[in-house]
Motif scaffolding. Structure first.
Motif, mmCIF file in Angstrom:
data_model
loop_
_atom_site.group_PDB
_atom_site.id
_atom_site.type_symbol
_atom_site.label_atom_id
_atom_site.label_comp_id
_atom_site.label_asym_id
_atom_site.label_seq_id
_atom_site.Cartn_x
_atom_site.Cartn_y
_atom_site.Cartn_z
ATOM 1 N N ASN A 129 0.810 -1.208 0.000
ATOM 2 C CA ASN A 129 0.000 0.000 0.000
ATOM 3 C C ASN A 129 0.850 1.269 0.000
ATOM 4 O O ASN A 129 0.543 2.248 0.683
ATOM 5 C CB ASN A 129 -0.942 0.000 1.217
ATOM 6 N N GLY A 130 1.949 1.248 -0.780
ATOM 7 C CA GLY A 130 2.795 2.428 -0.886
ATOM 8 C C GLY A 130 3.609 2.737 0.351
ATOM 9 O O GLY A 130 4.124 3.852 0.500
ATOM 10 N N MET A 131 3.754 1.758 1.255
ATOM 11 C CA MET A 131 4.478 1.960 2.505
ATOM 12 C C MET A 131 5.450 0.799 2.741
ATOM 13 O O MET A 131 5.293 -0.289 2.189
ATOM 14 C CB MET A 131 3.506 2.019 3.694
ATOM 15 N N VAL A 132 6.453 1.074 3.581
ATOM 16 C CA VAL A 132 7.273 -0.003 4.123
ATOM 17 C C VAL A 132 7.365 0.177 5.628
ATOM 18 O O VAL A 132 7.601 1.277 6.127
ATOM 19 C CB VAL A 132 8.695 -0.042 3.498
ATOM 20 N N SER A 133 7.111 -0.890 6.355
ATOM 21 C CA SER A 133 7.334 -0.923 7.795
ATOM 22 C C SER A 133 8.600 -1.723 8.051
ATOM 23 O O SER A 133 8.804 -2.784 7.431
ATOM 24 C CB SER A 133 6.142 -1.567 8.518
ATOM 25 N N LEU A 134 9.457 -1.226 8.947
ATOM 26 C CA LEU A 134 10.760 -1.830 9.187
ATOM 27 C C LEU A 134 10.982 -2.100 10.664
ATOM 28 O O LEU A 134 10.451 -1.388 11.522
ATOM 29 C CB LEU A 134 11.879 -0.896 8.698
ATOM 30 N N CYS A 135 11.787 -3.126 10.943
ATOM 31 C CA CYS A 135 12.249 -3.379 12.299
ATOM 32 C C CYS A 135 13.690 -3.868 12.211
ATOM 33 O O CYS A 135 14.007 -4.695 11.344
ATOM 34 C CB CYS A 135 11.373 -4.424 12.976
ATOM 35 N N ASN A 136 14.572 -3.337 13.050
ATOM 36 C CA ASN A 136 15.967 -3.785 12.989
ATOM 37 C C ASN A 136 16.573 -3.981 14.364
ATOM 38 O O ASN A 136 16.246 -3.275 15.326
ATOM 39 C CB ASN A 136 16.832 -2.822 12.162
ATOM 40 N N THR A 137 17.436 -4.981 14.422
ATOM 41 C CA THR A 137 18.232 -5.294 15.608
ATOM 42 C C THR A 137 19.654 -5.550 15.136
ATOM 43 O O THR A 137 19.885 -6.444 14.319
ATOM 44 C CB THR A 137 17.691 -6.553 16.323
ATOM 45 N N GLY A 138 20.610 -4.764 15.613
ATOM 46 C CA GLY A 138 21.992 -4.939 15.189
ATOM 47 C C GLY A 138 22.340 -4.045 14.013
ATOM 48 O O GLY A 138 21.813 -2.941 13.876
ATOM 49 N N ASP A 139 23.238 -4.536 13.149
ATOM 50 C CA ASP A 139 23.724 -3.674 12.064
ATOM 51 C C ASP A 139 23.393 -4.190 10.665
ATOM 52 O O ASP A 139 23.974 -3.727 9.689
ATOM 53 C CB ASP A 139 25.226 -3.432 12.187
#
Length: 268
Positions: A129-139
């Motif tokens: 839907n024209g979006m990105v959801s992100l989650c990060n841990t570390g590098d």
């Protein structure tokens, strides 16, 4: 692709390519110069879009490859059981964070005996839907290439990034800092997970990668990859560039955005 594989060990490559909704993708993972590939990745269709993740295992003799593979398995199971959809970025981000948390707990539970101390970095994304959801841990990282500009949509959990945040060193100095590989958070150790959501534009190229890629390619190279005609060509170009100097496993997922989107947020 054949030119690349000659220099990075044919038998070690895993790849996938395809299109889901408005998102064209291509993934490549190679051991590179190392005997074992401790990276892992996945791409999974979700309602209305695409979910993907990259993990970079920590602690070669402590089964970093086991930790990264376990994180990817838990990620797949979590998004399937939660019924992840791409229409609500806040809900998507919450499910991604839940996957990180459950993977961290599973790794801690299995980090016994000769697996003691194992862990992994992890970056995950939900496109739709024209979006990105992100989650990060570390590098491990998600990088946005847009109209000749490059920026990271995730912030590394690393010692060097903390120096940059405190203005002790510049971002340019961080690229060659001798302690750039020291991370401050991971699945399996000191856990943290940061989530964000971003509006996408048609023509955007996003790259999820382990540090075996983004520590060894320049912003200019990233920009050139964004000009490739397809996600597969972009991924192949980046892999070939990184393989010339990288002394690590190399994993990347390139996602190219097609169609029309409404600009509501620009990358700083």
């Amino acid at each position: 692709m054949k030119t690349i594989l000659l220099s990075i060990r044919v038998g070690e490559m895993r790849s996938d390519t395809g299109t889901r909704e408005q998102f064209e993708y291509h993934a490549i993972s190679v051991a590179g110069v190392r005997p074992v590939n401790e990276d892992a990745w996945c791409i999974a269709p979700v309602d209305g879009g695409l979910a993907c993740a990259v993990a970079d295992g920590i602690g070669g003799h402590e089964a970093g490859d086991v930790a990264s593979a376990l994180a990817i398995r838990i990620f797949r199971e979590t998004i399937q059981e939660a019924g992840l959809t791409a229409g609500d970025p806040e809900t998507a981000a919450a499910i991604l964070k839940q996957a990180h948390t459950l993977a961290h707990e599973a790794i801690r539970e299995q980090a016994t005996g000769n697996r003691s101390g194992m862990g992994t970095t992890f970056v995950s994304a939900c496109f739709g839907n024209g979006m990105v959801s992100l989650c990060n841990t570390g590098d491990s990282r998600c990088t946005l290439i847009r109209a000749g500009t490059v920026c990271s949509l995730t912030k590394d959990h690393s010692f060097v990034q903390s120096l940059v945040d405190r203005e002790v060193i510049t971002q340019e100095e961080a690229l060659t800092h001798p302690m750039k590989h020291i991370i401050t958070h991971s699945l399996g150790a000191d856990f943290a997970a940061d989530c964000t959501s971003h509006r996408l534009l048609a023509g955007d190229t996003l790259v999820l990668s382990s540090d075996g890629l983004h520590d060894y390619v320049t912003q200019e190279t990233m920009c050139m990859a964004g000009e490739a005609l397809t996600a597969e060509e972009s991924a192949s170009f980046l892999m070939e560039a990184a393989a010339k100097t990288s002394n690590d496993n190399i994993t990347l997922i390139v996602v190219r955005v097609h169609g029309k989107t409404i600009p509501q947020e620009e990358c700083d």
